[in-house]
Design a protein around this motif. Structure first.
Motif, PDB file in Angstrom:
ATOM      1  N   HIS A 147      40.052  23.596  41.241  1.00  0.00           N
ATOM      2  CA  HIS A 147      39.705  24.921  40.707  1.00  0.00           C
ATOM      3  C   HIS A 147      38.283  24.925  40.171  1.00  0.00           C
ATOM      4  O   HIS A 147      37.820  23.952  39.589  1.00  0.00           O
TER       5      HIS A 147
ATOM      6  N   GLU B 135      35.552  30.693  37.603  1.00  0.00           N
ATOM      7  CA  GLU B 135      36.390  31.770  38.137  1.00  0.00           C
ATOM      8  C   GLU B 135      37.706  31.817  37.355  1.00  0.00           C
ATOM      9  O   GLU B 135      38.131  30.818  36.795  1.00  0.00           O
ATOM     10  N   PRO B 136      38.386  32.979  37.341  1.00  0.00           N
ATOM     11  CA  PRO B 136      39.697  33.055  36.684  1.00  0.00           C
ATOM     12  C   PRO B 136      40.715  32.156  37.387  1.00  0.00           C
ATOM     13  O   PRO B 136      40.662  31.982  38.601  1.00  0.00           O
ATOM     14  N   PHE B 137      41.636  31.591  36.618  1.00  0.00           N
ATOM     15  CA  PHE B 137      42.688  30.752  37.186  1.00  0.00           C
ATOM     16  C   PHE B 137      43.813  31.667  37.677  1.00  0.00           C
ATOM     17  O   PHE B 137      44.257  32.558  36.949  1.00  0.00           O
ATOM     18  N   PRO B 138      44.292  31.472  38.912  1.00  0.00           N
ATOM     19  CA  PRO B 138      45.305  32.377  39.467  1.00  0.00           C
ATOM     20  C   PRO B 138      46.699  32.108  38.893  1.00  0.00           C
ATOM     21  O   PRO B 138      47.499  31.372  39.466  1.00  0.00           O
ATOM     22  N   THR B 139      46.974  32.707  37.750  1.00  0.00           N
ATOM     23  CA  THR B 139      48.288  32.574  37.123  1.00  0.00           C
ATOM     24  C   THR B 139      48.551  33.817  36.281  1.00  0.00           C
ATOM     25  O   THR B 139      47.641  34.583  35.985  1.00  0.00           O
ATOM     26  N   TYR B 140      49.795  33.989  35.882  1.00  0.00           N
ATOM     27  CA  TYR B 140      50.144  35.101  35.009  1.00  0.00           C
ATOM     28  C   TYR B 140      49.570  34.868  33.620  1.00  0.00           C
ATOM     29  O   TYR B 140      49.422  33.714  33.193  1.00  0.00           O
TER      30      TYR B 140
ATOM     31  N   GLU C 257      39.215  33.056  29.299  1.00  0.00           N
ATOM     32  CA  GLU C 257      40.226  32.720  30.303  1.00  0.00           C
ATOM     33  C   GLU C 257      41.334  31.857  29.689  1.00  0.00           C
ATOM     34  O   GLU C 257      42.522  32.062  29.955  1.00  0.00           O
TER      35      GLU C 257
END
Length: 148
Positions: free
Chosen positions: A53, A57-62, A91
Motif C-alpha cells: 500500500h 493514498e487512502p487505505f481501501p477499508t471501511y 486516514e
C-alpha cells in the motif's frame, strides 16, 4: 479487547508473530509500504494476511475497522515522500475505532511531529522514551469515543 489490528509497516510480520506467540486471538492486516523493500512474499509464505500500500493514498477499508494501528519507522519513511503526515493521521483517524489505539515507534523528530498532529485531531497522546540510548521514541495514542 483487540480484534482487528493493522501493522502499517509490517517488515516481516513480526507483530503478527508476537500476537500468535502470546496466544492472542486477533486478526492482523500486515501492510508493506510501497517504496520500501517488498517483504510481502515472506509475510504471505507464513500464512499471514498482507498487502502492498502507498500511504499517500487512502487505505481501501471501511471506516472504524481497526482496534489498533502499529507502525515502526513509517513516519521517517513518509517524510521522504511527497505526502503530508497530517493526511496520514486523518486516514488513521478514519480507520481506527473510537477508543482505538495507535502505537508508533520512530526517531525523536518524527515522533514529536506526530504528537503535534495527534493533539490537533484531539487524540490522547503520550511519548515514551525507550531508555536504550538511541533516539527512538514510542508514541501511544488513543482515539476518544467522543470529540471534546
Amino acid at each position: 479487547m483487540l480484534r482487528n489490528v493493522m501493522d502499517m509497516n509490517a517488515h516481516y510480520g513480526g507483530l503478527n508473530t508476537a500476537f500468535l506467540d502470546a496466544k492472542k486471538s486477533v486478526w492482523v492486516m500486515n501492510v508493506v509500504p510501497v517504496g520500501m523493500t517488498n517483504t510481502l512474499p515472506l509475510i504471505l509464505d507464513q500464512g499471514y494476511a498482507g498487502v502492498l500500500h502507498d500511504w499517500c493514498e487512502p487505505f481501501p477499508t471501511y471506516p472504524r475497522t481497526y482496534d489498533m494501528l502499529h507502525a515502526n519507522g513509517l513516519l521517517s519513511h513518509l517524510s521522504s515522500e511527497k505526502c503530508s503526515m497530517m493526511d496520514l493521521f486523518l486516514e488513521m483517524d478514519r480507520i481506527t475505532r473510537p477508543e482505538g489505539w495507535v502505537v508508533l515507534c520512530d526517531n525523536v523528530g518524527a515522533i514529536e511531529m506526530a504528537r503535534m498532529h495527534a493533539s490537533q485531531i484531539r487524540w490522547e497522546a503520550r511519548v515514551i522514551d525507550l531508555q536504550n540510548g538511541s533516539d527512538q521514541r514510542l508514541l501511544v495514542c488513543q482515539k476518544p469515543f467522543l470529540r471534546k
